[in-house]
Design an enzyme around this catalytic site. Structure first.
Site, PDB file in Angstrom:
ATOM      1  N   ASP A 221       0.852  -1.185   0.000  1.00 43.77           N
ATOM      2  CA  ASP A 221       0.000   0.000   0.000  1.00 43.77           C
ATOM      3  C   ASP A 221       0.893   1.242   0.000  1.00 43.77           C
ATOM      4  O   ASP A 221       1.891   1.298   0.717  1.00 43.77           O
ATOM      5  CB  ASP A 221      -0.901  -0.007   1.233  1.00 43.77           C
ATOM      6  CG  ASP A 221      -1.999   1.037   1.150  1.00 43.77           C
ATOM      7  OD1 ASP A 221      -3.040   0.732   0.558  1.00 43.77           O
ATOM      8  OD2 ASP A 221      -1.801   2.150   1.686  1.00 43.77           O
ATOM      9  N   ASN A 229      -2.142  12.915  -3.268  1.00 40.52           N
ATOM     10  CA  ASN A 229      -3.090  13.386  -4.284  1.00 40.52           C
ATOM     11  C   ASN A 229      -3.564  14.807  -3.988  1.00 40.52           C
ATOM     12  O   ASN A 229      -3.693  15.643  -4.889  1.00 40.52           O
ATOM     13  CB  ASN A 229      -4.295  12.450  -4.358  1.00 40.52           C
ATOM     14  CG  ASN A 229      -4.089  11.303  -5.335  1.00 40.52           C
ATOM     15  OD1 ASN A 229      -3.366  11.439  -6.307  1.00 40.52           O
ATOM     16  ND2 ASN A 229      -4.717  10.178  -5.071  1.00 40.52           N
ATOM     17  N   ASP A 238      -1.507   9.438 -10.336  1.00 40.87           N
ATOM     18  CA  ASP A 238      -1.509   8.408 -11.378  1.00 40.87           C
ATOM     19  C   ASP A 238      -0.091   8.068 -11.811  1.00 40.87           C
ATOM     20  O   ASP A 238       0.236   6.901 -12.065  1.00 40.87           O
ATOM     21  CB  ASP A 238      -2.314   8.894 -12.588  1.00 40.87           C
ATOM     22  CG  ASP A 238      -3.803   8.977 -12.305  1.00 40.87           C
ATOM     23  OD1 ASP A 238      -4.235   8.439 -11.276  1.00 40.87           O
ATOM     24  OD2 ASP A 238      -4.511   9.600 -13.121  1.00 40.87           O
ATOM     25  N   GLU A 264      -4.778   2.415  -4.239  1.00 44.97           N
ATOM     26  CA  GLU A 264      -3.327   2.488  -4.081  1.00 44.97           C
ATOM     27  C   GLU A 264      -2.764   1.195  -3.515  1.00 44.97           C
ATOM     28  O   GLU A 264      -1.677   1.156  -2.968  1.00 44.97           O
ATOM     29  CB  GLU A 264      -2.938   3.670  -3.178  1.00 44.97           C
ATOM     30  CG  GLU A 264      -3.325   3.537  -1.726  1.00 44.97           C
ATOM     31  CD  GLU A 264      -4.715   4.095  -1.400  1.00 44.97           C
ATOM     32  OE1 GLU A 264      -4.915   4.464  -0.227  1.00 44.97           O
ATOM     33  OE2 GLU A 264      -5.571   4.166  -2.291  1.00 44.97           O
TER      34      GLU A 264
END
Length: 351
Positions: A221, A229, A238, A264
């Site tokens: 993770d 983000n 991304d 993620e």
């Protein structure tokens, strides 16, 4: 100049009236029962070899912008299987580009690469037809003989008709293959998706119980991904996701594979029999990602990952138990500081 005859569709249409093509029932049945594209191509090349009394029959399909790849051959191996034939400056490349069946009646007179190779192996003439389906040319269907001026106009008509029919079959197989790829691939990173991961882990569990093949699974993770983000934007996020896949794939190599199973979150199946070596590789992945610097929109982005690891055991008959253990190990890695690899079988953190 080499002796050539060209048969564009308009010319072939004038030969069609009253003509019939007879095919062996075995050919039709074999083609209809083919389960893969390669089976289709092999069946076609073998039967075309027989139907045209050829010394060699072959099929090329487009491979990128500049090449045609030989996917199937029956008979003379003048140009070997898997050979990438340049589209430029070759006879087969001209047939593909112009979408026009062409006969070279005397290969010795041609200066093109593929014709020279055929001639060196005793072949005297060749006839190549474009594999056209709708508005797409997929490749070529080719035959060659050891006599000059061997192929007639009726040979040309027959080969092009067969090429048109076979092109439809090939295109359907390619479309099915593409659909399978889309159904099993994460569109953003190109990694296998959760569906493909489930299929893979079930297969790995089966192989463990049947063949004793040990494997490890790591749930990985990205730490504080939401904050990343929020700070840099989703496009940057991304980019990070794609980088995680690329770095991991390079390190794992042929020992396993990575799948994206959530936003993620990633799963890594590692075909390894030694726990020490497995954990060592998971640590290498974690360290490599921590040392990765992404230059994006004038800023340097750093990130880390946490990984929870477990291995297959005799009591694991379904993925659920493996995922539960590795998820617990991942939770512990995050709760104890992140940027860590933690195994379910020990409370010791491997930093």
């Amino acid at each position: 100049m080499p002796t050539e005859r060209k048969f564009p569709p308009s010319k072939l249409s004038t030969l069609e009236k009253g003509q019939e093509i007879k095919l062996p029932v075995e050919f039709i049945q074999e083609l209809s029962s083919a389960l893969s594209l390669q089976e289709v191509l092999d069946s076609v090349s073998q039967w075309i070899h027989k139907l045209f009394d050829a010394e060699r029959a072959s099929i090329t399909l487009q491979n990128g912008h500049d090449f045609l790849k030989l996917y199937s051959i029956s008979g003379n191996k003048a140009i070997p299987l898997d050979y990438d034939v340049p589209i430029a400056d070759t006879f087969v490349g001209r047939v593909f580009s112009k979408r026009t069946l062409t006969v070279c009646d005397d290969l010795e007179q041609s200066h093109e690469l593929d014709c020279q190779l055929l001639s060196q192996y005793g072949l005297k003439t060749c006839m190549d037809a474009p594999l056209i389906s709708g508005d797409i040319c997929l490749g070529t269907l080719n035959v060659a003989h050891n006599q000059t001026n061997y192929y007639t106009e009726l040979h040309a008509l027959k080969l092009q008709c067969l090429a048109n029919w076979i092109a439809l079959n090939i295109r359907l197989h390619l479309q099915v293959k593409e659909l399978k790829y889309l159904a099993s691939t994460d569109h953003l990173t190109g990694a296998p998706n959760r569906r493909a991961f489930t299929t893979a882990i079930i297969q790995s569990i089966r192989e463990f119980h049947e063949q004793g093949k040990l494997f490890f699974i790591g749930l990985m993770d990205i730490d504080h991904f939401k904050a990343l983000n929020d700070r840099y934007g989703h496009n940057a996020g991304d980019y990070v996701l794609r980088k995680v896949v690329k770095v991991t794939e390079d390190l794992v190599g042929n020992l396993g594979h990575i799948s994206r199973i959530g936003g993620e979150e990633f799963a890594i199946i590692l075909n390894q029999s030694c726990e020490q070596e497995a954990v060592k590789l998971f640590k290498a992945i974690k360290d490599a990602l921590a040392n990765t610097v992404i230059n994006y929109d004038g800023e340097e982005i750093y990130f880390t990952v946490s990984i929870g690891v477990t291995h297959i055991a005799q009591g694991d008959d379904t993925p659920e138990s493996l995922l539960k253990r590795s998820d617990k190990a991942l939770y512990n890695a995050k709760s104890m500081g992140r940027n860590r690899v933690n195994t379910f079988t020990t409370t010791r953190l491997l930093n």
